[in-house]
Design a protein around this motif. Structure first.
Motif, PDB file in Angstrom:
ATOM      1  N   PHE A 298      50.313 -27.868 -58.434  1.00  0.00           N
ATOM      2  CA  PHE A 298      49.139 -27.433 -59.182  1.00  0.00           C
ATOM      3  C   PHE A 298      49.008 -25.914 -59.123  1.00  0.00           C
ATOM      4  N   GLU A 299      49.106 -25.345 -57.928  1.00  0.00           N
ATOM      5  CA  GLU A 299      48.965 -23.894 -57.780  1.00  0.00           C
ATOM      6  C   GLU A 299      50.094 -23.160 -58.486  1.00  0.00           C
ATOM      7  N   ASP A 300      51.293 -23.736 -58.478  1.00  0.00           N
ATOM      8  CA  ASP A 300      52.424 -23.125 -59.173  1.00  0.00           C
ATOM      9  C   ASP A 300      52.172 -23.083 -60.681  1.00  0.00           C
ATOM     10  N   ALA A 301      51.626 -24.172 -61.224  1.00  0.00           N
ATOM     11  CA  ALA A 301      51.359 -24.235 -62.663  1.00  0.00           C
ATOM     12  C   ALA A 301      50.145 -23.401 -63.052  1.00  0.00           C
ATOM     13  N   ALA A 302      49.104 -23.411 -62.214  1.00  0.00           N
ATOM     14  CA  ALA A 302      47.858 -22.712 -62.545  1.00  0.00           C
ATOM     15  C   ALA A 302      47.995 -21.206 -62.412  1.00  0.00           C
ATOM     16  N   GLY A 303      48.840 -20.750 -61.505  1.00  0.00           N
ATOM     17  CA  GLY A 303      49.005 -19.315 -61.300  1.00  0.00           C
ATOM     18  C   GLY A 303      47.992 -18.765 -60.319  1.00  0.00           C
ATOM     19  N   ALA A 304      48.276 -17.608 -59.802  1.00  0.00           N
ATOM     20  CA  ALA A 304      47.451 -16.997 -58.756  1.00  0.00           C
ATOM     21  C   ALA A 304      46.074 -16.596 -59.267  1.00  0.00           C
ATOM     22  N   SER A 305      45.957 -16.299 -60.537  1.00  0.00           N
ATOM     23  CA  SER A 305      44.683 -15.804 -61.062  1.00  0.00           C
ATOM     24  C   SER A 305      43.732 -16.916 -61.505  1.00  0.00           C
ATOM     25  N   ALA A 306      44.154 -18.159 -61.381  1.00  0.00           N
ATOM     26  CA  ALA A 306      43.336 -19.273 -61.873  1.00  0.00           C
ATOM     27  C   ALA A 306      42.055 -19.420 -61.056  1.00  0.00           C
ATOM     28  N   GLU A 307      40.976 -19.692 -61.765  1.00  0.00           N
ATOM     29  CA  GLU A 307      39.702 -20.008 -61.127  1.00  0.00           C
ATOM     30  C   GLU A 307      39.647 -21.524 -61.008  1.00  0.00           C
ATOM     31  N   ALA A 308      40.018 -22.030 -59.816  1.00  0.00           N
ATOM     32  CA  ALA A 308      40.122 -23.472 -59.648  1.00  0.00           C
ATOM     33  C   ALA A 308      39.563 -23.899 -58.298  1.00  0.00           C
ATOM     34  N   GLU A 309      39.039 -25.104 -58.281  1.00  0.00           N
ATOM     35  CA  GLU A 309      38.504 -25.692 -57.058  1.00  0.00           C
ATOM     36  C   GLU A 309      39.065 -27.101 -56.941  1.00  0.00           C
ATOM     37  N   VAL A 310      39.621 -27.423 -55.767  1.00  0.00           N
ATOM     38  CA  VAL A 310      40.116 -28.773 -55.527  1.00  0.00           C
ATOM     39  C   VAL A 310      38.920 -29.652 -55.176  1.00  0.00           C
ATOM     40  N   LEU A 311      38.725 -30.718 -55.940  1.00  0.00           N
ATOM     41  CA  LEU A 311      37.602 -31.627 -55.727  1.00  0.00           C
ATOM     42  C   LEU A 311      37.968 -32.776 -54.806  1.00  0.00           C
TER      43      LEU A 311
END
Length: 194
Positions: free
Chosen positions: A75-88
């Motif tokens: 997931f982190e590889d696909a989303a990239g370092a700049s992604a605003e993401a939260e693991v639920l």
């Protein structure tokens, strides 16, 4: 007649990767490869009137990543370092409950992410349901992703699209559709792995 076609589609497994896999896809799926170029290691399907999508990816098996961290790694590889993401949430799936034989480990990861389309400034809130099926004997991590927008920014091109293209006959896909897809995925031809 339309309902009969939808029911038939739900009952007929869809062949994927040239017949190497099969699975039950959600109703009304549009194959993106008929609209634009898709990488050889992916199959991408979209909903006809929402921004929902399902992506199947054949990725290199990450032997150095423990099973419990592998879904987050991809997931982190696909989303990239700049992604605003939260693991639920993250949970393991029992491989014996899946139609995919030879799966050594299966993990489900749910995240919430802010995503802009086409490098727009307006960001949409998307819940990403990701299932990782590990196939070390084939050197492959099989990644299944269901992108489910939950809030469309009014200035996003997606907001314009939703008002221009109404499809009242095709309701949005649900997580249950994705679970059906995930649990029905079968390998028909191991030759796809080379």
């Amino acid at each position: 007649m339309m309902d009969a076609e939808v029911n038939q589609q739900q009952q007929q497994p869809q062949l994927l990767f040239g017949g190497a896999f099969s699975a039950f896809l959600p109703p009304g799926c549009l194959d993106v490869s008929e609209l634009r170029q898709v990488p050889d290691n992916q199959e991408v399907f979209v909903h006809p009137s929402t921004d929902q999508s399902i992506i199947i990816e054949l990725l290199e098996y990450q032997a150095g990543v423990p099973d419990e961290n592998a879904a987050r790694y991809h997931f982190e590889d696909a989303a990239g370092a700049s992604a605003e993401a939260e693991v639920l949430s993250q949970e393991s799936l029992a491989p014996h409950l899946l139609a995919l034989e030879g799966c050594s480990s299966a993990w489900c990861l749910t995240t919430c992410q802010l995503v802009a389309k086409f490098n727009e400034k307006a960001k949409n809130k998307v819940t990403v349901h990701l299932v990782l099926l590990r196939l070390p004997q084939y050197g492959t991590d099989l990644l299944l992703t269901f992108n489910n927008p939950t809030c469309i920014h009014p200035l996003s091109s997606s907001a314009v699209r939703e008002t221009e293209i109404p499809h009242p006959s095709q309701p949005p896909w649900t997580v249950e559709h994705f679970h059906t897809f995930t649990h029905s995925l079968r390998l028909l031809d191991p030759g796809i792995f080379g």
